[in-house]
Design an enzyme around this catalytic site. Structure first.
Site, PDB file in Angstrom:
ATOM      1  N   LEU A  26      18.613  78.429  45.157  1.00 15.03           N
ATOM      2  CA  LEU A  26      19.639  79.080  45.957  1.00 15.03           C
ATOM      3  C   LEU A  26      19.374  80.578  45.977  1.00 15.03           C
ATOM      4  O   LEU A  26      18.852  81.154  45.013  1.00 15.03           O
ATOM      5  CB  LEU A  26      21.029  78.799  45.374  1.00 15.03           C
TER       6      LEU A  26
ATOM      7  N   ASP B 283      21.762  64.709  45.713  1.00 13.41           N
ATOM      8  CA  ASP B 283      22.220  65.905  45.024  1.00 13.41           C
ATOM      9  C   ASP B 283      23.483  65.615  44.220  1.00 13.41           C
ATOM     10  O   ASP B 283      24.041  64.513  44.262  1.00 13.41           O
ATOM     11  CB  ASP B 283      22.482  67.028  46.031  1.00 13.41           C
TER      12      ASP B 283
END
Length: 498
Positions: free
Chosen positions: A203, A297
């Protein structure tokens, strides 16, 4: 069992595994098991029952070959093992929270007694740092060039529909291009592209991605070292909410009570844990990217396909007889959600430092990593609940991803949904007690948000309304008088109602 009465430190992952096996917390799987999907399904069922560490002695790749390297899964699938990994007795993770809070905001002692009480913290501070070791166990075997082939490792393939095997428990070590002392250890999954390349998925707000931007701005590939399996303190340090600027490798020394032993990479100018099981070395390309995903995920969904930078290996090093550490991510409960729930206690003192009125905080593991928080406060003035909400959203990077905060009074058990829903039903008015914020940072994996990485946040004030918050007289909570409760306690056994 009384095994956990003597906490200890561990020299490496296999030292920890030996202790867990002696304590009956490890199960060896001797029959061949497929790396593709079968290990995930076994792990998933065992974790849901609070079961042991799984030691797969014969993992089988999709070509039908048995790997000579065993695979370990479900290492931190219970809170007990997480606490043991920290070097704590069962139930003592709160002590670590106090240490973390003191390291984050140290203050000079106000008295001799307080100075004496701070000696454990002083010893912890002295343990910060690392010590270079010339002959590291993690470099007993060195593969370079064509020998450094990922196909020689038992990389897990977690869910049907995924495009390739996935490295799921890597400790990714990076440094800033302009400040070599700024070193970060993060956990970022990596898709295997071929025998010598992986995709690094991180991220944008994470430390590794921040370092990568500094190298990319300079037009250079970024060196990287990646440890797979290390002593539990080093692994756990990589998932902790550490103070800004504190190295995870240094903090592992605090947990272990001694400086972290490191070695220099054989092909890259970066440290690696000297006791790691397997180390990948390489460089993250400043220009080459590849499509990553879709992968299962922590949300319980497949994420979207996106482009991320490519890592090209320059070496693989390992112990003489290494083990490969792996896990899977999916809808909670999974191993990351168990870790997240245990880490919940680490946030309490950090939040209390900022907001003294906070009495408890809970991040439900079902809420997919920080997406919802229930917080209890000692309410003293009108608007206090909203102040706490706004403060939490901006306090820690983890809370930037939180899209729902419920604030309750101190008499509500934040871990008991029956208590929380009662507070919402009796102390909350939808028009008055709802705070909504639009276009704020959000987890880009959240498909519910209208734009990737940008969405709304909701705050619900389920506290007792006081002062100018209401024009009505507030009801008094029902409770039995203490003397009646005591009298019934005294005769309860005679009643035979148990």
């Amino acid at each position: 069992m009384k095994h956990d009465t003597q906490p200890r430190r561990y020299d490496g992952l296999q030292d920890f595994l030996t202790t867990l096996e002696k304590r009956g917390r490890l199960k060896r799987i001797t029959r061949p098991v497929a790396l593709k999907h079968e290990i995930t399904e076994i792990h998933r069922r065992v974790l849901q029952k609070g079961g042991p560490v799984l030691y797969f002695e014969q993992p089988v790749n999709d070509r039908g070959d048995i790997s000579p390297i065993p695979l370990v899964a479900n290492l931190f699938g219970t809170r007990e093992r997480i606490e043991w990994g920290f070097g704590l007795k069962s139930g003592e993770i709160g002590k670590l929270a106090a240490l973390l809070s003191a390291l984050k905001s140290p203050h000079p002692p106000a008295s001799f007694r307080e100075a004496m009480g701070s000696l454990p913290l002083l010893r912890s501070a002295l343990s910060l740092g690392s010590k270079t070791q010339s002959h590291a166990p993690s470099q007993a075997i060195i593969w370079r060039g064509e020998e450094a082939d990922l196909n020689r490792l038992p990389v897990q393939w977690c869910w049907p529909g995924e495009p390739a095997p996935l490295v799921t428990w890597p400790l990714v070590i990076t440094r800033d291009h302009y400040n070599p002392n700024d070193i970060n250890v993060g956990i970022y999954r990596m898709q295997v592209l071929d025998g010598h390349r992986l995709i690094m998925r991180w991220l944008s707000q994470r430390g590794g991605a921040k370092h990568f931007r500094s190298w990319k701005a300079a037009g250079k590939d970024m060196p990287v070292t990646i440890a797979i399996g290390a002593d539990p303190a080093t692994i756990l340090s990589a998932v902790m909410p550490l103070p800004e600027g504190m190295s995870e490798l240094d903090f592992a020394g605090v947990l272990n009570g001694q400086k972290t032993r490191i070695a220099s990479g054989v092909t890259q100018p970066l440290p690696v844990p000297a006791n790691a099981e397997i180390v990948l070395e390489g460089s993250v390309s400043a220009t080459e990217e590849a499509d990553e995903g879709p992968y299962g995920d922590h949300t319980g969904y497949f994420n979207a396909v996106e482009r991320f930078p490519v890592v090209t290996l320059s070496a693989i090093t390992m112990r003489k007889k290494p083990v490969y550490l792996s896990t899977y991510t999916g809808r909670p409960p999974d191993e990351p959600s168990v870790l997240g729930e245990a880490m919940n206690e680490l946030f309490i003192p950090l939040v209390k430092q900022q907001f003294s009125e906070v009495t408890d905080i809970y991040l439900p593991p079902e809420a997919c990593s920080y997406r919802a928080i229930v917080i209890a406060i000692d309410k003293r003035y009108p608007g206090q609940a909203r102040r706490v909400m706004m403060g939490l959203w901006s306090m820690l990077s983890q809370f930037n991803m939180t899209k729902l905060i419920i604030v309750v009074d101190g008499d509500i058990n934040v871990r008991d949904w029956k208590d929380v829903i009662w507070a919402l039903s009796t102390r909350f008015d939808a028009a008055r007690d709802t705070m909504m914020i639009e276009n704020t940072p959000i987890d880009y994996l959240d498909f519910a948000s209208p734009k990737a990485g940008l969405g709304g946040k909701l705050g619900l004030d389920a506290t007792t309304k006081i002062g100018t918050e209401t024009d009505r007289e507030w009801g008094e909570t029902l409770k039995m008088s203490p003397d009646v409760s005591q009298r019934i306690d005294n005769v309860w056994q005679e009643l035979g109602l148990d």
